[in-house]
Write a protein that holds these residues in place. Sequence first.
Motif, PDB file in Angstrom:
ATOM      1  N   PHE A   1     -40.394  76.869  35.237  1.00 56.52           N
ATOM      2  CA  PHE A   1     -39.548  77.896  35.262  1.00 56.52           C
ATOM      3  C   PHE A   1     -39.207  78.012  36.776  1.00 56.52           C
ATOM      4  CE2 PHE A   1     -39.386  82.300  36.252  1.00 56.52           C
ATOM      5  CZ  PHE A   1     -38.347  82.599  35.723  1.00 56.52           C
ATOM      6  N   PHE A   2     -40.129  77.935  38.001  1.00 54.69           N
ATOM      7  CA  PHE A   2     -39.957  78.186  39.117  1.00 54.69           C
ATOM      8  C   PHE A   2     -38.864  77.094  39.642  1.00 54.69           C
ATOM      9  CE2 PHE A   2     -40.863  77.575  43.730  1.00 54.69           C
ATOM     10  CZ  PHE A   2     -40.532  78.707  44.238  1.00 54.69           C
ATOM     11  N   VAL A   3     -38.996  75.852  39.158  1.00 53.77           N
ATOM     12  CA  VAL A   3     -38.022  74.652  39.766  1.00 53.77           C
ATOM     13  C   VAL A   3     -36.667  75.164  39.058  1.00 53.77           C
ATOM     14  CG1 VAL A   3     -37.757  72.431  39.631  1.00 53.77           C
ATOM     15  CG2 VAL A   3     -39.981  73.192  40.062  1.00 53.77           C
ATOM     16  N   GLY A   4     -36.617  75.496  37.705  1.00 56.23           N
ATOM     17  CA  GLY A   4     -35.302  75.765  37.279  1.00 56.23           C
ATOM     18  C   GLY A   4     -34.669  76.887  38.004  1.00 56.23           C
ATOM     19  N   TYR A   5     -35.440  78.131  37.928  1.00 54.32           N
ATOM     20  CA  TYR A   5     -34.798  79.203  38.736  1.00 54.32           C
ATOM     21  C   TYR A   5     -34.478  78.763  40.203  1.00 54.32           C
ATOM     22  CZ  TYR A   5     -34.511  84.139  40.027  1.00 54.32           C
ATOM     23  OH  TYR A   5     -34.102  85.342  40.325  1.00 54.32           O
ATOM     24  N   SER A   6     -34.953  77.911  41.012  1.00 52.15           N
ATOM     25  CA  SER A   6     -34.615  77.606  42.234  1.00 52.15           C
ATOM     26  C   SER A   6     -33.188  76.853  42.202  1.00 52.15           C
ATOM     27  CB  SER A   6     -35.576  76.684  42.819  1.00 52.15           C
ATOM     28  OG  SER A   6     -36.884  77.542  43.117  1.00 52.15           O
ATOM     29  N   LEU A   7     -33.287  75.814  41.171  1.00 53.21           N
ATOM     30  CA  LEU A   7     -32.160  75.139  41.001  1.00 53.21           C
ATOM     31  C   LEU A   7     -30.909  75.617  40.553  1.00 53.21           C
ATOM     32  CD1 LEU A   7     -33.631  71.773  39.153  1.00 53.21           C
ATOM     33  CD2 LEU A   7     -32.559  72.094  41.414  1.00 53.21           C
ATOM     34  N   ALA A   8     -31.105  76.792  39.796  1.00 51.21           N
ATOM     35  CA  ALA A   8     -29.997  77.775  39.269  1.00 51.21           C
ATOM     36  C   ALA A   8     -29.712  78.579  40.573  1.00 51.21           C
ATOM     37  CB  ALA A   8     -30.404  78.617  38.189  1.00 51.21           C
TER      38      ALA A   8
ATOM     39  N   LEU B   1     -31.228  72.242  57.691  1.00 47.43           N
ATOM     40  CA  LEU B   1     -30.023  71.389  58.294  1.00 47.43           C
ATOM     41  C   LEU B   1     -30.161  70.040  57.300  1.00 47.43           C
ATOM     42  CD1 LEU B   1     -30.355  72.238  62.222  1.00 47.43           C
ATOM     43  CD2 LEU B   1     -28.728  73.026  60.455  1.00 47.43           C
ATOM     44  N   VAL B   2     -31.011  69.456  57.170  1.00 47.49           N
ATOM     45  CA  VAL B   2     -31.028  68.292  56.236  1.00 47.49           C
ATOM     46  C   VAL B   2     -30.471  68.522  54.768  1.00 47.49           C
ATOM     47  CG1 VAL B   2     -32.856  66.693  55.190  1.00 47.49           C
ATOM     48  CG2 VAL B   2     -33.225  67.184  57.633  1.00 47.49           C
ATOM     49  N   SER B   3     -30.795  69.665  54.419  1.00 43.61           N
ATOM     50  CA  SER B   3     -30.118  69.989  52.916  1.00 43.61           C
ATOM     51  C   SER B   3     -28.563  70.023  53.214  1.00 43.61           C
ATOM     52  CB  SER B   3     -30.800  71.310  52.548  1.00 43.61           C
ATOM     53  OG  SER B   3     -32.252  71.027  52.223  1.00 43.61           O
ATOM     54  N   VAL B   4     -28.065  70.639  54.058  1.00 41.54           N
ATOM     55  CA  VAL B   4     -26.705  70.654  54.453  1.00 41.54           C
ATOM     56  C   VAL B   4     -26.230  69.319  54.627  1.00 41.54           C
ATOM     57  CG1 VAL B   4     -24.990  71.416  55.946  1.00 41.54           C
ATOM     58  CG2 VAL B   4     -26.692  72.992  55.485  1.00 41.54           C
ATOM     59  N   ASP B   5     -26.865  68.418  55.392  1.00 37.05           N
ATOM     60  CA  ASP B   5     -26.301  67.086  55.635  1.00 37.05           C
ATOM     61  C   ASP B   5     -26.494  66.165  54.359  1.00 37.05           C
ATOM     62  OD1 ASP B   5     -25.814  66.860  58.199  1.00 37.05           O
ATOM     63  OD2 ASP B   5     -27.561  65.908  58.930  1.00 37.05           O
ATOM     64  N   LEU B   6     -27.220  66.534  53.584  1.00 31.29           N
ATOM     65  CA  LEU B   6     -27.433  65.706  52.355  1.00 31.29           C
ATOM     66  C   LEU B   6     -26.466  66.377  51.049  1.00 31.29           C
ATOM     67  CD1 LEU B   6     -31.352  64.984  52.077  1.00 31.29           C
ATOM     68  CD2 LEU B   6     -29.551  63.551  52.775  1.00 31.29           C
ATOM     69  N   TYR B   7     -25.915  67.718  51.418  1.00 34.79           N
ATOM     70  CA  TYR B   7     -25.203  68.251  50.468  1.00 34.79           C
ATOM     71  C   TYR B   7     -23.991  67.419  49.810  1.00 34.79           C
ATOM     72  CZ  TYR B   7     -22.473  71.877  48.190  1.00 34.79           C
ATOM     73  OH  TYR B   7     -21.710  72.635  47.468  1.00 34.79           O
ATOM     74  N   GLY B   8     -23.285  67.010  50.788  1.00 34.10           N
ATOM     75  CA  GLY B   8     -22.175  65.897  50.292  1.00 34.10           C
ATOM     76  C   GLY B   8     -22.372  64.678  49.683  1.00 34.10           C
TER      77      GLY B   8
ATOM     78  N   VAL C   1     -29.623  69.381  45.975  1.00 33.58           N
ATOM     79  CA  VAL C   1     -30.630  69.473  47.198  1.00 33.58           C
ATOM     80  C   VAL C   1     -30.482  70.897  47.682  1.00 33.58           C
ATOM     81  CG1 VAL C   1     -28.613  69.126  48.823  1.00 33.58           C
ATOM     82  CG2 VAL C   1     -30.739  68.485  49.608  1.00 33.58           C
ATOM     83  N   VAL C   2     -29.597  71.711  47.551  1.00 34.83           N
ATOM     84  CA  VAL C   2     -29.466  73.298  47.815  1.00 34.83           C
ATOM     85  C   VAL C   2     -30.690  73.808  46.939  1.00 34.83           C
ATOM     86  CG1 VAL C   2     -28.450  75.400  47.877  1.00 34.83           C
ATOM     87  CG2 VAL C   2     -27.260  73.003  48.401  1.00 34.83           C
ATOM     88  N   GLY C   3     -30.483  73.298  45.689  1.00 35.02           N
ATOM     89  CA  GLY C   3     -31.352  73.995  44.637  1.00 35.02           C
ATOM     90  C   GLY C   3     -32.937  73.719  44.909  1.00 35.02           C
ATOM     91  N   THR C   4     -33.251  72.552  45.467  1.00 30.60           N
ATOM     92  CA  THR C   4     -34.743  72.270  45.600  1.00 30.60           C
ATOM     93  C   THR C   4     -35.282  72.723  47.034  1.00 30.60           C
ATOM     94  OG1 THR C   4     -34.071  70.212  46.759  1.00 30.60           O
ATOM     95  CG2 THR C   4     -34.504  70.006  44.333  1.00 30.60           C
ATOM     96  N   PHE C   5     -34.500  73.349  47.732  1.00 28.85           N
ATOM     97  CA  PHE C   5     -34.731  74.151  49.161  1.00 28.85           C
ATOM     98  C   PHE C   5     -35.820  75.188  48.880  1.00 28.85           C
ATOM     99  CE2 PHE C   5     -34.113  77.067  52.559  1.00 28.85           C
ATOM    100  CZ  PHE C   5     -34.342  76.359  53.567  1.00 28.85           C
TER     101      PHE C   5
END
Length: 859
Positions: free
Chosen positions: A143-150, A652-659, A665-669
């Motif tokens: 649930f926590f992971v799903g909530y984070s992804l959403a 910053l790594v998440s932003v780099d990997l976003y593309g 990647v944003v959801g797992t942050f």
Amino acid sequence: MVEQSSEVPISGPDEPAVTLSETGPLRVDTERKLAQTLAELTGTAEVPVDSHFFTDLGANSLVMAQFCARVRKNPDLPSPSMRDIYRHPTIRGLTAALLEAAPPSAGAAGAPSEQPAPTASPAPLPRTSRWNHVLCGVFQLLFFVGYSLASGFVTARGYEWISAGAEPGNIYLRSLLFGGIGFIVLCTFPVLVKWVLIGRWKPVEFPVWGLTYLRFWLVKVLLHANPMIFLAGTPLYVLYLRALGARIGKGVTIFSRSVPVCTDLLTIGAGTVVRKDTYFLGYRAYAGRIQTGRVTLGRDVFVGEKTVLDIDTALGDGAQLGHSSALHRGQAIPDGERWHGSPAEPADVDYVRVEPARCGTGRRAWFGLVTLAQLFFVYIPIAIGGVYMVFTGIPAIGKRLDPQTAVLTRPELIPDALGVSLAFFSVFLAVGAVALYVVPRLLGLLVKPDRVYPLYGFHYTVHRLSARMTNLKFFAWLFGDSSYIVHYLRGLGYDLSRVEQTGSNFGTEVQHETPFLVSVGTGTMVADGLSLVNAEYSSTSFRLSRVSIGPRNFLGNNIAYPVGGRTGENCLLATKVMVPLDGEVRTGVGLLGSPCFEIPRSVERDARFDHLRKGDELRGHLAAKNRYNLRTMALMLFLRWVHMFALTLFALVSVDLYGALGHVVVGTFLALLLAFSTAYWVLVERCLLKFGRLRPQLCSIYDRNFWLHERLWKVPINYLNVYNGTPFKPLVWRMLGVRIGRRVFDDGCVATERTLTAIGDECTLNAGSKIQCHSQEDGTFKSDGTTLGAGCTLGVGAHVHYGVTMGDGSVLAADSFLMKGEEVPPNAQWGGNPAVDMPEAGGPGRAVVTTDAPASATR
């Protein structure tokens, strides 16, 4: 010791009558056995029956708690409590009181009596299977992971939409729409989930870790995570609770941020006031099971600060429950009566001390609309659009947000993270300090002391804004437990008279309604958890008044000190004490319990280090402590910045990997943030201890061992709240050094000394409970291990002191204070402040007072 004042309420007669039989062999034999037990404990050859425990024999509360525990193990002797010890501080007086209260067949050896039956074990409950425990944790993790992804997906899409706005005005409108819709969704989603998964709450009982518990936990987590919590103290919060099913009348004001979960079981009558830091959850955890029950407050009820309302409790129309008090399960206060204490008992104190003002439905509606307008048109757009514009204006972030310049890997990633995190951290410290000292002083000019203002107007808004700003926890955390907290509080507006610097004048947790109406006398020391209640409320009005604490006092942990507190010079206020509001002004004594009673101000053991608090000895040791505290503050600031640097680097790594990876990647942050923060602060604490364990201490506050202890208190543990009610929190406790068993249910307990705490298998720890393995009284510091046996239960808001042992299956009731050195027998039920053997309210020997509050509550 000063004799007990007649103004301090203590249940029971002050001087029990002594029957003729007590002058015979039974009394003599009991006196002999009690004296022999105390002599063995203190290592003396003989204890005179007329010698005062504290002033003549030099005993202290820890020794006497151990004495009570030894006596309780002897079936031929009546069982004393610490309250008995303080009320009757000689063997002769204690014997007379115990024999007077004991049944005729109870007593010493030689009396023809039956052996008292041992405490019966409760009926065995079905054990939670290991698979249920594991599967529950797996579901909660998913649930926590799903909530984070959403959340990450929605945030990323919202950013893309806002970034399409070319001009500031367009960005503002898009931020308003996105933020406003997001706020509404965050508030309404828990309501929808509650009605879909639960429907209406009913009084039920179910085991933890099962399917029913999962539904309960999901609703609880969503309620605690929604932003309406920050609107406590406004009419909007009351409307929100109604949407969740609570029956709440007109003109109700709720200041507590402790969100009730089982809202359908909550009834609050018109004109009721609930002060902050009050628990009225509608459920409790007991012996591995969740129990839900009704909480009913009638019309025009007052509930004080730092109180607990257990399930199946009620207050009738016009009833009052004082500060630092509790209603145990089954207790009810009749119409118009005033009670206080833990558990509560009748009192004469009027806790509503401010005159009413004109505050009708129209005023409340207007305030709610203005609050919503500020929220939607000011705070949300600034928070979202402002952050976006700041991020795009910072080259280290903006170049990564720009698709034309973003590259998957950049050699300047670490330097950029260093620069951004250092800039944000420095700006926060500088701007925060300036705003903290300037803005509240300007706002304070607009609200005059001792003047009655109506709720939900301009002055109320100004007061709330000032209170929120000056109660910012960061700076109190930074400066607390050092000499520098004095300068910080004085800068806020505290009147600290002529300060006698000790290096530990205040702890890291102190809160107030306004800092400009606080006076603390010279030489006074304050531990953590002090709440200065210098705002008085009715259902329609409020008034700010000065709180004055006398000179040369010591205040323990978790105390609410209200306006008009009747304590003067040279008092010791024990942990969780209820500060008296009536009677003579207490001076030169200690106060313990709720309701409070007098105890010795200090004993020989606590004065052994007093020579270090005078003259050259004080100057030398204080200078050394100040240097150590400065290093601690610098170290903690550095560790906080390193934590921020790591999170910035991840961002910053998440932003780099976003593309490359998109919204994933944003959801797992969010999940990565929690996992890293947990591992980081666990490692910090273990490194400070050099991967060892704390040892019991009896030392001066100028001892380096105490300074290390203070340093550990500054390690943040707020991240633990995310794990409440899951199998993962005991795992984190174990990583922090707690010796903890299997399948422990922790709904929000705090352990201040992790490596001195032992918790057995399948214990149940409720919200707001605390295990504190230390105590400080003036210049003396003491710590020792505390052990909870298998299957123990700590009630909501219960407080366990150091050197305590709770036997297997024992229970400590809500809001109870289990004093240092106590030993609770297996399967026993204890409660009260201080805690004594106390069967649960509604059980044998505990009458339940009836009230007609449920019928009239919402009229």
